[in-house]
Enzyme design. Structure first.
Site, PDB file in Angstrom:
ATOM      1  N   HIS A 136     -25.736   5.717  -7.346  1.00 51.91           N
ATOM      2  CA  HIS A 136     -26.574   5.070  -8.231  1.00 51.91           C
ATOM      3  C   HIS A 136     -28.020   5.157  -8.132  1.00 51.91           C
ATOM      4  CE1 HIS A 136     -26.494   1.816  -5.127  1.00 51.91           C
ATOM      5  NE2 HIS A 136     -27.471   1.733  -5.337  1.00 51.91           N
ATOM      6  N   ASP A 167     -19.927   6.392  -4.494  1.00 54.55           N
ATOM      7  CA  ASP A 167     -21.555   6.101  -4.521  1.00 54.55           C
ATOM      8  C   ASP A 167     -22.266   6.899  -3.566  1.00 54.55           C
ATOM      9  OD1 ASP A 167     -23.693   4.851  -5.370  1.00 54.55           O
ATOM     10  OD2 ASP A 167     -23.250   2.905  -4.534  1.00 54.55           O
ATOM     11  N   SER A 245     -30.893   1.319  -0.666  1.00 55.54           N
ATOM     12  CA  SER A 245     -29.903   2.207  -0.924  1.00 55.54           C
ATOM     13  C   SER A 245     -30.078   3.574  -0.638  1.00 55.54           C
ATOM     14  CB  SER A 245     -29.699   2.178  -2.601  1.00 55.54           C
ATOM     15  OG  SER A 245     -29.496   0.933  -3.066  1.00 55.54           O
TER      16      SER A 245
END
Length: 569
Positions: A136, A167, A245
């Site tokens: 993402h 992911d 992230s």
């Protein structure tokens, strides 16, 4: 609203303005008191839904919306006889900051893209001159750049693979100087409960690297928020924020044991983060190395229920010593549909017995959902499944397939499809489309029939789609149909619709006088075929739409497989 200009309006006197304000205030008080109750009831309902905790992705940070700086808690480095322990710093040299420019499709207006925006997140260098980050973090990328820790130069990165289910994304940099003097991160074993982990990355609040520490508090099959996949996840109590992230989580030996990717959202959850563990990371890497592309995680292709009730087990002919789970449904498009049937009891998977609650032994004192065993395999792998059916035990060889949802959760980088005729805009239903139409609360706000299909319907064919008229662009030819929107198309001129390509082909090749679209709720849209074809070009011109169909539909119609089909613009 700004001041009106050129209206000939004459300003009132101060006394008249004060009198008017008193009258307006009295009127507003009455209006407010009448509406306040309704607003409070609606707000209470929304807050009740939002109060329930849920998972959210740790989104890449957007510099323009960063809050006030809060100093991160840095770990204390132990001093040795020679000074500070430099080996602890060397691991951070492999952590990079990822800068991405995104251009997301406009799913409600699929011929357009949204305004470009930028974000930053984290990543780290692994063997083979590659960089790991979150999927993402580079979703809908137009350009990706990376910068090493402590350096001032950004390098353009190439995206090698994006794993939507897990992911994870894999990048590389072609410039050789980027890799000079850096040691790749090594992966460690799956951590245990109460193990200390150190999360390193570039969260919001500053431009330099940040370090936080916590312990492993849970390890189980977790819902991955990016596409709602169910894979192994590690829950930790270290602070993980936007920008973290893709950052690594290190164990005490300096080995990477996971990737930061999401946190728990909700009023009852605080300081709960999740990392992608090494078995999932290694599955992604091995998949890419074996196939030169990401092929995804496999699925057994069944829906099952637990058999903890004694009477339920007895009704299906199970002995007191037997345990397992009951197959409720089998996906028609799954390879396993050739062997597995509803009503079968799955006793074991690849020789590992399954308990009646659907769990299998994991580590000492731990159990885990048997879907973890499936996720360790690869698509097209053959596995052994022991089942009980009509009182007889059977051993079956089952081929694992991929996920084939009737309403896809993700388009995996593809642009949305559309087809326009006479101002009627047709498009397939996807989760990104529903989110674009109804916002973050789409699971509550979308039409009930579409939600039911999203949650429970199964695709009967690999290419089956739910096609809707997303909107009607007003024109003389479609008068009376302007309010039709997000209504499913069931048939065209009496022929059932399977997907958008088939619908476009039928319309383009139709010789009938009328175009008759049969919709759900027994609605019917009928247009003159001749007038519809003639009006399409003008509708596109008025609304500034470059083409009557998306690229994939145009190429399909122009291919030799579609006979005399021609695309219209």
């Amino acid at each position: 609203m700004g001041p009106r200009e050129g209206t000939g309006h004459t300003p009132a006197s101060p006394k008249a303005r004060r009198s008017k304000r008193r009258r307006d205030a009295d009127t507003e008080d009455k209006s407010y008191s009448e509406a306040a109750a309704q607003v409070q009831v609606q707000a209470a309902a929304v807050q009740e839904r939002r109060r329930r905790p849920g998972l959210k992705m740790i989104t890449p940070s957007e510099p323009a919306s960063s809050p006030a700086y809060v100093a991160p808690k840095l770990p204390v480095f132990e001093a040795t006889e020679d000074g500070i322990d430099e080996s602890r710093f060397s691991k951070m040299d492999a952590v990079v900051k990822v800068f991405c420019m995104h251009t997301e499709p406009n799913y409600s207006l699929p011929w357009q893209r949204k305004r470009q925006y930028s974000s930053y997140s984290s990543g780290f260098i692994i063997a083979g001159r590659r960089i790991i980050t979150n999927a993402h973090s580079v979703e809908h990328f137009t350009q990706v750049k990376v910068r090493r820790c402590g350096q001032d130069v950004k390098y353009v990165a190439k995206v090698l693979a994006i794993g939507t289910e897990c992911d994870i994304a894999l990048l590389t940099v072609e410039e050789k100087e980027f890799w000079s003097g850096v040691e790749a991160v090594a992966f460690g074993p799956l951590p245990r409960l109460q193990d200390t982990v150190t999360v390193v990355g570039y969260p919001i609040g500053g431009d330099t690297i940040s370090v936080t520490q916590g312990v492993v508090s849970r390890l189980e099959v977790t819902s991955y928020a990016h596409v709602s996949a169910e894979l192994l996840g590690v829950q930790i109590d270290a602070a993980i924020n936007s920008g973290n992230s893709g950052g690594p989580a290190f164990n005490g030996e300096g080995q990477c044991v996971g990737i930061a990717f999401q946190s728990m959202a909700g009023q009852d959850a605080d300081g709960i983060g999740y990392v992608i563990p090494t078995p999932v990371i290694q599955h992604f890497i091995h998949d890419f190395e074996a196939h030169a592309a990401y092929t995804g995680f496999p699925s057994l292709g069944v829906e099952w229920q637990s058999m903890e009730n004694k009477s339920l087990r007895m009704a299906y002919g199970m002995k007191p010593s037997q345990k397992g789970v009951l197959i409720r449904r089998v996906e028609p498009t799954a390879p396993s549909a050739a062997q597995l049937k509803p009503g079968m009891v799955i006793l074991s998977f690849d020789g590992i017995n399954i308990a009646s609650d659907g769990t299998v032994p994991f580590r000492h004192g731990e159990r885990i959902s048997f879907s973890y065993l499936v996720s360790r395999k690869y698509t097209r792998d053959t596995v052994t499944v022991d089942v009980l059916y009509e009182g007889k035990r059977q051993t079956l060889e089952v081929v694992l397939g991929g996920f084939n949802l009737l309403i896809p959760v993700h388009l995996k980088g593809a642009s949305p499809s559309y087809y326009i005729v006479a101002g009627l805009v047709f498009t397939p239903v996807t989760v990104p489309y529903l989110r674009s139409e109804y916002g973050k609360e789409y699971e509550y706000e979308s039409p009930v029939k579409l939600l039911e299909k999203m949650l429970h319907a199964q695709a009967k064919a690999k290419d089956e789609q739910i096609i809707v008229i997303s909107q009607v662009l007003a024109a003389d030819v479609n008068i009376g149909y302007e309010d039709t929107h997000n209504t499913q198309v069931l048939a065209f001129n009496g022929k059932p619709i399977t997907n958008l390509k088939q619908l476009a082909l039928l319309v383009e090749n139709s010789k009938e006088e009328f175009f008759k679209f049969e919709l759900e709720h027994n609605q019917v849209v009928v247009l003159s075929g001749k007038e519809a074809r003639a009006a399409t070009g003008e509708v596109l011109k008025v609304h500034g739409i470059p083409a009557s169909m998306s690229k994939d539909i145009r190429e399909y119609l122009q291919s030799g497989k579609t006979g005399k089909a021609k695309s219209s613009k």
